[in-house]
Design a protein around this motif. Structure first.
Motif, PDB file in Angstrom:
ATOM      1  N   THR A   1       8.159 -27.186  63.272  1.00 32.35           N
ATOM      2  CA  THR A   1       9.138 -26.349  62.574  1.00 32.35           C
ATOM      3  C   THR A   1       8.863 -24.848  62.664  1.00 32.35           C
ATOM      4  N   CYS A  29       8.271 -34.169  59.967  1.00 31.33           N
ATOM      5  CA  CYS A  29       6.853 -33.939  59.686  1.00 31.33           C
ATOM      6  C   CYS A  29       6.544 -32.455  59.567  1.00 31.33           C
ATOM      7  N   GLY A  30       7.327 -31.623  60.204  1.00 29.95           N
ATOM      8  CA  GLY A  30       7.194 -30.176  60.046  1.00 29.95           C
ATOM      9  C   GLY A  30       6.244 -29.477  60.984  1.00 29.95           C
ATOM     10  N   ILE A  31       5.595 -30.182  61.891  1.00 31.34           N
ATOM     11  CA  ILE A  31       4.608 -29.503  62.742  1.00 31.34           C
ATOM     12  C   ILE A  31       5.278 -28.605  63.771  1.00 31.34           C
ATOM     13  N   LYS A  47       1.106 -23.211  65.130  1.00 28.22           N
ATOM     14  CA  LYS A  47       0.401 -24.468  65.382  1.00 28.22           C
ATOM     15  C   LYS A  47      -0.031 -24.627  66.840  1.00 28.22           C
TER      16      LYS A  47
END
Lengths: 765, 159, 290
Positions: free
Chosen positions: B106, B102-104, B40
């Motif tokens: 992760t 939210c997993g961003i 990301k």
């Protein structure tokens, strides 16, 4: 038929729950740990172009002209957009503000304000093209600070603004509104007080700090149909506002929400999305537009800075007799700070009768603010809870006991007109008082502080659908975004209603074609409201299941009950039939009667307020002013924790955001009106080594209006945080700071000034 | 048209060839050319760690590596962490202990945590926190991330 | 940015030729953790990037005449993980450890840290305190100079066109010597130093300081080597009075600015506080070393 609340929520304190209250692995988790989950920037379409925005380098300037000819000629550039491509909407209206924030029209109002945009075949060409756009600015004087913006002679941002709420306001002003909110008689209240404390506070603007910058992909068809993929907390709100400023019909635009990498209120309004749509239309190709971190800081929606004066009076027996506040909120270049939350919430956890507040919303040459958790409230609770603490000290009362003495309970009528139903503030305070943290000795040299918080928790327009497949598994269409695991919590409630394992339920977050209007995913409303709507849908589906079971058995509908995933005869009088599972009914009757589903639209009300009490220990380096948070406990009422691990996660995340806000996060502006720290290097959010483990205690005083008794938990965790830390610092060094952030230079100066005043001795509180 | 460079590199064991401009980063190429969007882009300046990958066995921010520099290199991203259907213990335990919201962040955190445990199978809480200091998270407050790493370390040690 | 050229020479001579012959802005690319950030934020627009990571002289750490020669493009993590360096020069290693995150240190080098010439560079004060000598190669050959002569102002070095820093030489250590580097930052990690202090000292058998060098970072346009501060320690056992004199000398030497990372007065104060703490840490280490 719409309803605002389930007529009978069916909440039963004694009901044995099988799924609600456990912590299963969330279904969307697997895509997130493997990198498959698609966020705003993760869509790739054939022919997709890169969109980039040209932004004003001036905080305040008239835009005389924009020459895009050279940019348009650059090979690889497929579209250029300026204010001329946006429909004209009168300044000073809601739509007028929105379109001007999306792209400046008459004036640039902040450094970073969009002025033009390009779509090109590569990022490097897009960047080159921006350099070729010639903008003729007439630079104007600017004003950054809200109080300065209020003074006569300050540069005026909007000539049409006349202050609302002030009689005879007939001159242009930067004060958008004055809001008076009061109850009772504060003069009488203060006269009854034995001790009065009055203090002034200020807090600097900060940013929500979501790790995922805004990102979207827009496509436009020849017939005007728009597809927008974007990271958002509010697909329907985006859709409706986009259609308003771009003058399209709502059905002609489909907004699909991606996974969202953090929003916290900052993604309740669009930024690059209308620009991406106009570029896509002109280029006749899909356009991806993502913001850089620098753009996120300078040109999305930061969090309001404030000034406040807070005065409270107390009797020797601990009864708070009156409270008064004067508040100033900085809203950036346009109105929209939601500052009315502050006077409504700031004292609302204490059963006060005499309250007087005056609040102002002020524009200045900075980006328009957006919500953060509990918009505009934590900033002023920073002061309120400091005053409450000081009152306790001055009458020699334990800080939690003073709050208990004045705690609001069921039946209290708030300043905004609502009467509390069952609430858990007293229970939260009692739990905090009994907690391990509060009863352990304060480590030598450290200071301990507590602070309390409240949030309304919202309801609002919500819609959802529950579909039963022929094998009895269930799919949910949810209208809210998944900011923190609401998908799994709602799936759990559906599974509980239907008596099936949660693994048989899968939820998607809907696009705007799939459901009617859903309000923003914010206000701590999601698990409550969407949960309510899905429970309603489940119950409607159950009614249909019973009807069909009756048909299968040849008995009237009333002769069928549903329990634990099975339809059964209501009594032996009805007949002797083997129970039918959901799967059996679905398999047998779908071919003949169609699918079984439940659907619900509501304007949900009845959300139960949330309360919290935070306990913090800090160590302060006396020689440098550096603060180390050594221990932190969040005690908060969740009503009913649907998924306890998630609820803990909300508490912990809010606490650490508050630690950053308390100690280091702020916007620095230079004299040139430009933000100086628009990067994660110098906008200092907590890193893993900055914070301890965050202890949590979930109190459960159910809200019986909800089938499972839950209360929203998203916002309360950040409300008292800065106040608790400030109170702890005060206990450690003898001076309670009144300015956020409490950064090392400021604390060192406080300590040094106090030492100088008292001739070298450490001051007492 | 800017000069393009032809690069051959290995990602998660697969060989890839691509063309890139000199200033394009490894992050740009992973996402936009190779369609590996699990890594990301949070800041583009090496301050958030969302773009963390392994480059020739070293943990780096892919936004601070030019794609041209990866000729002949061995890159590992989040897409290569699970082996077929088998999640890495870190991935599974993060799910079980709710180490993500939210997993961003992760993917970056998992790559970083894996790198830590390969070097130090029994890290203290402080060691984990300092190792992960370059990975910002705004949702969790880090608590459950640290606990997930501790639990995974314990399981991987066979303790 | 049109057509940035990327070259990856395999010898020093090739690298020098590329840089000397460049028209437009040419940059050495080692770890890239400054250069790439500056490109991304449009602070620089180089036309040529010379990647030096294939040149072996820049990538080695080796013992040399009792000291250490560290290649200018060695990644920070390699320094941090080098047991002998950690033993002999823990202060230099402390400085490197504080450069950014583990990810940054996977690439960042002391050559880059030095030549980026930020006044707040974390590895520089300890290197100056250590008396490091840098080897520079250029069109006119090789020269060796004290490390403190390289940065001349924020973002500016004394390197001529075509010159590259090749390596750093840390001298052999007398007995009872050690060093330390501490910095003040608001967070625990990931910040730029508001003040940095590097101190290297040597004690005699009786525990009296016989040699010292004190360097201050982030309090002037370049890192300062403060003789008065060192003199405050030499001949003493670093008692309270000596440390007070050290602190005063450190504060007096500061010529800081007000910026988003700290005010003038804060930096002046902290320089004194940190100088004491750093000296105490160096003293502890020196006492424990052979």
């Amino acid at each position: 038929m719409t309803a605002t609340i389930l007529e009978k929520s069916g909440f039963n304190r004694d009901k044995k729950l099988k799924i609600v209250g456990t912590s299963p692995v969330k279904h969307d988790g697997i895509d997130k740990v493997t990198g498959r989950a698609k966020f705003g920037a993760d869509l790739f379409l054939p022919g997709m172009l890169v969109g980039k925005i040209l932004r004003s380098p001036h905080p305040h300037a008239i835009i005389r002209s924009i020459d895009t000819a050279a940019a348009e000629r650059l090979p690889g550039v497929k579209a250029v957009v300026t204010r001329d491509d946006f429909p004209e909407i009168k300044a000073g209206t809601a739509g007028g503000d929105m379109t001007r924030n999306a792209m400046a029209r008459e004036k640039a109002l902040y450094d970073g304000h969009p002025v033009a945009a390009v779509a090109a075949t590569s990022e490097s060409i897009a960047k080159q093209a921006l350099k070729l756009i010639k903008v003729d600015y007439q630079v104007l004087p600017h004003v950054i600070d809200a109080v300065e913006a209020m003074t006569p002679g300050a540069p005026i941002l909007h000539p049409h603004v006349r202050t609302k709420g002030v009689k005879g306001a007939d001159q242009p002003s930067n004060v958008i509104e004055r809001l008076d909110l009061a109850m009772g008689d504060v003069e009488k209240g203060f006269a009854e007080a034995d001790v009065i404390v009055e203090r002034e506070y200020d807090t600097k603007p900060m940013h929500q700090g979501y790790i995922e910058p805004q990102g979207c992909v827009a496509t436009a068809a020849e017939d005007g149909q728009i597809e927008l993929w974007c990271s958002t907390q509010a697909p329907w709100v985006y859709r409706d506002r986009l259609t308003e400023i771009l003058k399209i019909e709502q059905a002609k635009i489909r907004v699909t929400q991606s996974e969202m990498g953090g929003g916290f209120g900052g993604k309740t309004g669009f930024y690059g999305e209308p620009v991406a749509i106009l570029l896509a239309r002109k280029a006749k190709r899909p356009v991806k537009l993502t913001l850089t971190r620098n753009e996120v800081f300078r040109a999305t929606g930061p969090v309001s800075g404030t000034r406040s004066r807070i005065k409270m009076g107390v009797k020797k027996d601990g009864t708070i007799t009156a409270a008064e506040a004067e508040l100033i909120f900085q809203t950036g270049a346009f109105t929209g700070s939601m500052f009315s939350n502050a006077p409504q919430a700031m004292f609302t956890r204490y059963n006060l009768k005499n309250v007087k507040t005056v609040s102002y919303e002020v524009v200045s040459n900075r980006p328009k603010v957006n919500s953060f958790r509990a918009p505009c409230v934590p900033q002023v609770v920073f002061g309120v809870e400091g005053v409450v603490d000081e009152l306790a000290r001055k009458i020699g009362m334990d800080p939690i006991d003073l709050r208990l003495k004045n705690a609001a309970t069921e039946g209290y009528k708030t300043i905004y007109g609502e009467t509390f139903g069952p609430i858990g503030f007293v229970e939260t305070l009692q739990a905090a008082k009994k907690s391990d943290h509060y009863n352990s000795p304060v480590p030598k040299g450290q200071g301990r502080g507590v602070a309390a918080g409240f949030w309304f928790n919202r309801g609002g327009e919500t819609a959802g659908t529950l579909n039963i497949a022929t094998d009895g598994s269930v799919t949910l269409i949810l209208g809210t975004s998944d900011v923190a695991g609401s998908r799994i919590a709602i799936s759990m409630m559906a599974a509980e209603e239907l008596g099936i394992p949660v693994d048989k339920v899968r939820a998607i977050m809907a696009d705007t074609h799939s459901l009617g209007f859903n309000r923003v995913t914010a206000g701590s409303r999601t698990t409550y409201s969407t949960g309510m709507v899905i429970v309603d849908s489940a119950r409607k589906a159950i009614t249909e299941l019973c009807k069909r079971a009756g048909q299968i058995w040849g008995v009237p509908e009333e002769g069928v009950t549903f329990e634990d995933g099975f339809c059964r005869p209501a009594s032996s009088n009805v007949g002797t039939f083997e129970p039918l599972s959901i799967a059996q009914i679905a398999a047998k009757t779908t071919p003949t009667h169609g699918a079984i589903a439940g659907h619900s639209e509501m304007n949900v009300t009845g959300a139960g307020p949330g309360f919290g009490l935070h306990i913090v220990d800090v160590a302060v380096d006396r020689e440098t002013g550096r603060v180390d948070v050594t221990r932190y406990t969040v005690v908060e009422d969740a009503g009913k924790a649907i998924h306890p691990l998630q609820v803990e996660g909300q508490y912990q995340g809010g606490a650490v955001q508050g630690i950053g806000w308390a100690l280091n996060e702020e916007y620095y502006y230079g004299d040139d009106g430009r933000m100086q720290n628009a990067s994660f290097l110098d906008y200092r959010m907590p890193v893993a080594s900055d914070v301890p483990m965050i202890g949590t205690e979930i109190v459960e005083v159910p809200n019986p209006r909800h089938p499972y008794g839950l209360r929203g938990v998203g916002e309360v965790p950040v409300v008292p945080t800065m106040a608790a830390i400030a109170n702890a610092i005060g206990a450690a060094i003898g001076i309670r700071p009144q300015s956020l952030p409490m950064s090392p230079p400021k604390l060192l100066k406080l300590m040094d000034d106090a030492r100088a005043k008292s001739g070298g001795h450490a001051p007492s509180a | 048209m800017s000069k393009k460079y032809h690069v051959t590199t290995t990602v998660n064991g697969d060989e890839y060839e691509f063309l890139c401009e000199a200033q394009q980063t490894l992050l740009d190429i992973l996402r936009d050319e190779l369609m590996l969007s699990g890594t990301k882009d949070g800041c583009g300046t090496g301050d958030c760690g969302a773009c963390t990958v392994m480059l020739d066995g070293t943990m780096v921010c892919s936004c601070l590596v030019l794609a041209v520099e990866t000729e002949g290199s061995r890159i590992e991203t989040i897409e290569g962490m699970a082996k077929g259907e088998n999640l890495h213990p870190l991935q599974r335990i993060f799910l079980e202990l709710n180490g993500l919201q939210c997993g961003i962040c992760t993917p970056g955190i998992l790559i970083a945590a894996k790198a830590l445990l390969e070097r130090n199978p029994d890290p203290t809480e402080t060691e984990i926190r300092y190792w992960l200091a370059g990975n910002l998270c705004r949702c969790t407050g880090y608590d459950k991330i640290i606990r997930s790493v501790q639990a995974a370390a314990k399981e991987m040690r066979g303790a | 940015m049109e057509g940035v050229r990327y070259e990856v020479p395999e010898t020093l001579q090739a690298a020098v030729a590329l840089l000397a012959g460049a028209t437009g802005d040419a940059r050495v690319l080692a770890g890239g953790t400054d250069v790439i950030v500056q490109m991304e934020t449009d602070l620089i627009e180089p036309t040529l990037l010379v990647d030096v990571k294939k040149i072996k002289e820049l990538r080695q750490i080796a013992s040399e005449n009792g000291g250490f020669r560290i290649g200018a493009a060695v990644p920070g993590m390699a320094i941090v993980n080098h047991a002998a360096l950690c033993q002999a020069w823990p202060g230099v290693v402390d400085g490197v450890k504080l450069i950014g995150s583990i990810q940054i240190k996977g690439r960042a080098s002391i050559g880059g840290n030095l030549c980026n010439a930020s006044p707040a560079a974390d590895s520089v004060p300890a290197l100056i305190a250590a008396g490091a000598i840098v080897r520079i190669i250029g069109p006119n050959g090789v020269r060796e100079v004290p490390v403190e002569t390289v940065p001349v102002g924020p973002g500016k070095t004394s390197l001529a066109k075509g010159e590259i820093v090749v390596s750093f030489l840390l001298p052999p250590r007398p007995p009872h010597s050690s060093d330390a580097y501490q910095r003040f930052t608001p967070r625990t990690e990931m910040d730029i130093a508001v003040v940095g202090v590097g101190i290297s000292l040597t004690l005699d058998d009786g525990g009296t300081c016989t040699a010292a060098r004190v360097a201050l970072g982030a309090v002037a346009p370049t890192v300062l080597l403060v003789k008065d501060a060192a003199d405050a320690l030499i001949g003493t056992r670093l008692d309270e009075a000596a440390l007070d004199r050290l602190a005063k000398a450190a504060s007096a030497a500061c010529r800081p600015i007000d910026d988003k990372r700290g005010t003038k007065e804060f930096r002046i104060k902290i320089a004194g506080v940190l100088a004491k703490r750093t000296a105490q840490q160096a003293l502890e280490r020196a006492r424990q070393s052979r």
